[in-house]
Scaffold this motif. Structure first.
Motif, PDB file in Angstrom:
ATOM      1  N   ARG A   1      -2.923   7.763  -7.882  1.00  0.00           N
ATOM      2  CA  ARG A   1      -3.709   8.814  -7.235  1.00  0.00           C
ATOM      3  C   ARG A   1      -4.424   8.246  -6.015  1.00  0.00           C
ATOM      4  O   ARG A   1      -4.871   7.102  -6.017  1.00  0.00           O
ATOM      5  CB  ARG A   1      -4.755   9.363  -8.203  1.00  0.00           C
ATOM      6  CG  ARG A   1      -4.231  10.360  -9.179  1.00  0.00           C
ATOM      7  CD  ARG A   1      -5.328  11.002  -9.984  1.00  0.00           C
ATOM      8  NE  ARG A   1      -6.605  11.044  -9.279  1.00  0.00           N
ATOM      9  CZ  ARG A   1      -7.778  10.771  -9.826  1.00  0.00           C
ATOM     10  NH1 ARG A   1      -7.850  10.428 -11.086  1.00  0.00           N
ATOM     11  NH2 ARG A   1      -8.883  10.830  -9.120  1.00  0.00           N
ATOM     12  N   TYR A   2      -4.569   9.079  -4.975  1.00  0.00           N
ATOM     13  CA  TYR A   2      -5.161   8.612  -3.719  1.00  0.00           C
ATOM     14  C   TYR A   2      -6.584   8.098  -3.924  1.00  0.00           C
ATOM     15  O   TYR A   2      -6.953   7.059  -3.393  1.00  0.00           O
ATOM     16  CB  TYR A   2      -5.149   9.729  -2.669  1.00  0.00           C
ATOM     17  CG  TYR A   2      -5.867   9.322  -1.417  1.00  0.00           C
ATOM     18  CD1 TYR A   2      -5.281   8.443  -0.521  1.00  0.00           C
ATOM     19  CD2 TYR A   2      -7.157   9.766  -1.158  1.00  0.00           C
ATOM     20  CE1 TYR A   2      -5.945   8.032   0.616  1.00  0.00           C
ATOM     21  CE2 TYR A   2      -7.827   9.363  -0.023  1.00  0.00           C
ATOM     22  CZ  TYR A   2      -7.224   8.505   0.861  1.00  0.00           C
ATOM     23  OH  TYR A   2      -7.883   8.092   1.968  1.00  0.00           O
ATOM     24  N   ALA A   3      -7.398   8.828  -4.677  1.00  0.00           N
ATOM     25  CA  ALA A   3      -8.787   8.418  -4.871  1.00  0.00           C
ATOM     26  C   ALA A   3      -8.866   7.048  -5.532  1.00  0.00           C
ATOM     27  O   ALA A   3      -9.684   6.205  -5.143  1.00  0.00           O
ATOM     28  CB  ALA A   3      -9.527   9.461  -5.699  1.00  0.00           C
TER      29      ALA A   3
ATOM     30  N   ALA B   1      -8.774  -0.205  -2.776  1.00  0.00           N
ATOM     31  CA  ALA B   1      -8.677  -0.868  -1.472  1.00  0.00           C
ATOM     32  C   ALA B   1     -10.063  -1.177  -0.912  1.00  0.00           C
ATOM     33  O   ALA B   1     -10.288  -2.250  -0.340  1.00  0.00           O
ATOM     34  CB  ALA B   1      -7.895   0.008  -0.499  1.00  0.00           C
ATOM     35  N   LEU B   2     -11.005  -0.268  -1.104  1.00  0.00           N
ATOM     36  CA  LEU B   2     -12.363  -0.488  -0.620  1.00  0.00           C
ATOM     37  C   LEU B   2     -13.027  -1.664  -1.338  1.00  0.00           C
ATOM     38  O   LEU B   2     -13.649  -2.506  -0.699  1.00  0.00           O
ATOM     39  CB  LEU B   2     -13.192   0.792  -0.812  1.00  0.00           C
ATOM     40  CG  LEU B   2     -14.620   0.747  -0.300  1.00  0.00           C
ATOM     41  CD1 LEU B   2     -14.636   0.533   1.211  1.00  0.00           C
ATOM     42  CD2 LEU B   2     -15.329   2.041  -0.646  1.00  0.00           C
TER      43      LEU B   2
ATOM     44  N   TYR C   1       0.838  -1.205   0.000  1.00  0.00           N
ATOM     45  CA  TYR C   1       0.000   0.000   0.000  1.00  0.00           C
ATOM     46  C   TYR C   1       0.873   1.256   0.000  1.00  0.00           C
ATOM     47  O   TYR C   1       0.610   2.199  -0.752  1.00  0.00           O
ATOM     48  CB  TYR C   1      -0.936  -0.021   1.210  1.00  0.00           C
ATOM     49  CG  TYR C   1      -2.008   1.035   1.161  1.00  0.00           C
ATOM     50  CD1 TYR C   1      -3.183   0.823   0.454  1.00  0.00           C
ATOM     51  CD2 TYR C   1      -1.849   2.251   1.820  1.00  0.00           C
ATOM     52  CE1 TYR C   1      -4.174   1.783   0.402  1.00  0.00           C
ATOM     53  CE2 TYR C   1      -2.837   3.224   1.767  1.00  0.00           C
ATOM     54  CZ  TYR C   1      -3.994   2.976   1.062  1.00  0.00           C
ATOM     55  OH  TYR C   1      -4.967   3.928   1.005  1.00  0.00           O
ATOM     56  N   ASN C   2       1.919   1.265   0.823  1.00  0.00           N
ATOM     57  CA  ASN C   2       2.830   2.420   0.851  1.00  0.00           C
ATOM     58  C   ASN C   2       3.553   2.590  -0.478  1.00  0.00           C
ATOM     59  O   ASN C   2       3.778   3.708  -0.935  1.00  0.00           O
ATOM     60  CB  ASN C   2       3.839   2.286   1.982  1.00  0.00           C
ATOM     61  CG  ASN C   2       3.217   2.517   3.326  1.00  0.00           C
ATOM     62  OD1 ASN C   2       2.195   3.166   3.451  1.00  0.00           O
ATOM     63  ND2 ASN C   2       3.835   1.967   4.360  1.00  0.00           N
ATOM     64  N   PHE C   3       3.921   1.501  -1.111  1.00  0.00           N
ATOM     65  CA  PHE C   3       4.573   1.552  -2.420  1.00  0.00           C
ATOM     66  C   PHE C   3       3.636   2.161  -3.458  1.00  0.00           C
ATOM     67  O   PHE C   3       4.031   3.001  -4.262  1.00  0.00           O
ATOM     68  CB  PHE C   3       5.004   0.137  -2.833  1.00  0.00           C
ATOM     69  CG  PHE C   3       5.562   0.047  -4.210  1.00  0.00           C
ATOM     70  CD1 PHE C   3       6.864   0.471  -4.474  1.00  0.00           C
ATOM     71  CD2 PHE C   3       4.800  -0.463  -5.249  1.00  0.00           C
ATOM     72  CE1 PHE C   3       7.387   0.390  -5.758  1.00  0.00           C
ATOM     73  CE2 PHE C   3       5.312  -0.554  -6.530  1.00  0.00           C
ATOM     74  CZ  PHE C   3       6.610  -0.124  -6.784  1.00  0.00           C
ATOM     75  N   LEU C   4       2.381   1.724  -3.428  1.00  0.00           N
ATOM     76  CA  LEU C   4       1.417   2.207  -4.417  1.00  0.00           C
ATOM     77  C   LEU C   4       0.968   3.643  -4.159  1.00  0.00           C
ATOM     78  O   LEU C   4       0.524   4.327  -5.086  1.00  0.00           O
ATOM     79  CB  LEU C   4       0.205   1.279  -4.459  1.00  0.00           C
ATOM     80  CG  LEU C   4       0.464  -0.114  -5.016  1.00  0.00           C
ATOM     81  CD1 LEU C   4      -0.776  -0.986  -4.882  1.00  0.00           C
ATOM     82  CD2 LEU C   4       0.914  -0.040  -6.458  1.00  0.00           C
ATOM     83  N   GLN C   5       1.061   4.117  -2.917  1.00  0.00           N
ATOM     84  CA  GLN C   5       0.633   5.482  -2.589  1.00  0.00           C
ATOM     85  C   GLN C   5       1.394   6.530  -3.393  1.00  0.00           C
ATOM     86  O   GLN C   5       0.824   7.550  -3.761  1.00  0.00           O
ATOM     87  CB  GLN C   5       0.835   5.767  -1.101  1.00  0.00           C
ATOM     88  CG  GLN C   5      -0.347   5.451  -0.264  1.00  0.00           C
ATOM     89  CD  GLN C   5      -0.123   5.859   1.179  1.00  0.00           C
ATOM     90  OE1 GLN C   5       0.976   5.744   1.704  1.00  0.00           O
ATOM     91  NE2 GLN C   5      -1.160   6.330   1.810  1.00  0.00           N
ATOM     92  N   SER C   6       2.653   6.301  -3.653  1.00  0.00           N
ATOM     93  CA  SER C   6       3.443   7.290  -4.383  1.00  0.00           C
ATOM     94  C   SER C   6       3.298   7.146  -5.893  1.00  0.00           C
ATOM     95  O   SER C   6       3.789   7.993  -6.635  1.00  0.00           O
ATOM     96  CB  SER C   6       4.916   7.168  -3.987  1.00  0.00           C
ATOM     97  OG  SER C   6       5.413   5.891  -4.335  1.00  0.00           O
ATOM     98  N   ARG C   7       2.612   6.103  -6.354  1.00  0.00           N
ATOM     99  CA  ARG C   7       2.521   5.867  -7.787  1.00  0.00           C
ATOM    100  C   ARG C   7       1.106   5.977  -8.346  1.00  0.00           C
ATOM    101  O   ARG C   7       0.929   6.071  -9.553  1.00  0.00           O
ATOM    102  CB  ARG C   7       3.094   4.492  -8.106  1.00  0.00           C
ATOM    103  CG  ARG C   7       4.601   4.482  -7.942  1.00  0.00           C
ATOM    104  CD  ARG C   7       5.169   3.101  -7.906  1.00  0.00           C
ATOM    105  NE  ARG C   7       6.616   3.110  -7.838  1.00  0.00           N
ATOM    106  CZ  ARG C   7       7.315   3.394  -6.757  1.00  0.00           C
ATOM    107  NH1 ARG C   7       6.700   3.738  -5.641  1.00  0.00           N
ATOM    108  NH2 ARG C   7       8.634   3.372  -6.775  1.00  0.00           N
TER     109      ARG C   7
END
Length: 94
Positions: free
Chosen positions: A80-82, A88-89, A72-78
């Motif tokens: 968009r948050y939405a 994830a939901l 999840y942390n890896f994907l956060q920087s790559r």
């Protein structure tokens, strides 16, 4: 009493409703997580052996949690948050 609580929490009167909403949300989330933890452990122990399976399950769930958090942390920087939050939901719901 109201002024004492505001001073204790270091908030102003305009912020009070948002701060108390967040405190309430945290309280109820804590109750939900505690209830979920107890019920999950109860269901696990009804279906599996405590001495043989519980230590393995604890280690595997901890490793899975670390891997999922890292991903999840890896994907956060790559991503968009939405998009990541919606993915994830959907993943949690399915």
């Amino acid at each position: 009493m109201k002024k004492f609580i505001y001073k204790l929490l270091d908030i102003e009167s305009e912020q009070a409703s948002r701060v108390f909403s967040m405190l309430g949300m945290g309280f109820f989330m804590g109750i939900m997580l505690a209830t979920l933890d107890v019920s999950a452990a109860t269901l696990f122990l009804q279906n599996f052996d405590e001495k043989a399976d519980l230590p393995t399950a604890i280690i595997l769930s901890g490793c899975a949690g670390l891997v999922m958090t890292g991903l999840y942390n890896f994907l956060q920087s790559r991503i968009r948050y939405a998009t990541l939050a919606n993915f994830a939901l959907v993943l949690i719901t399915c």
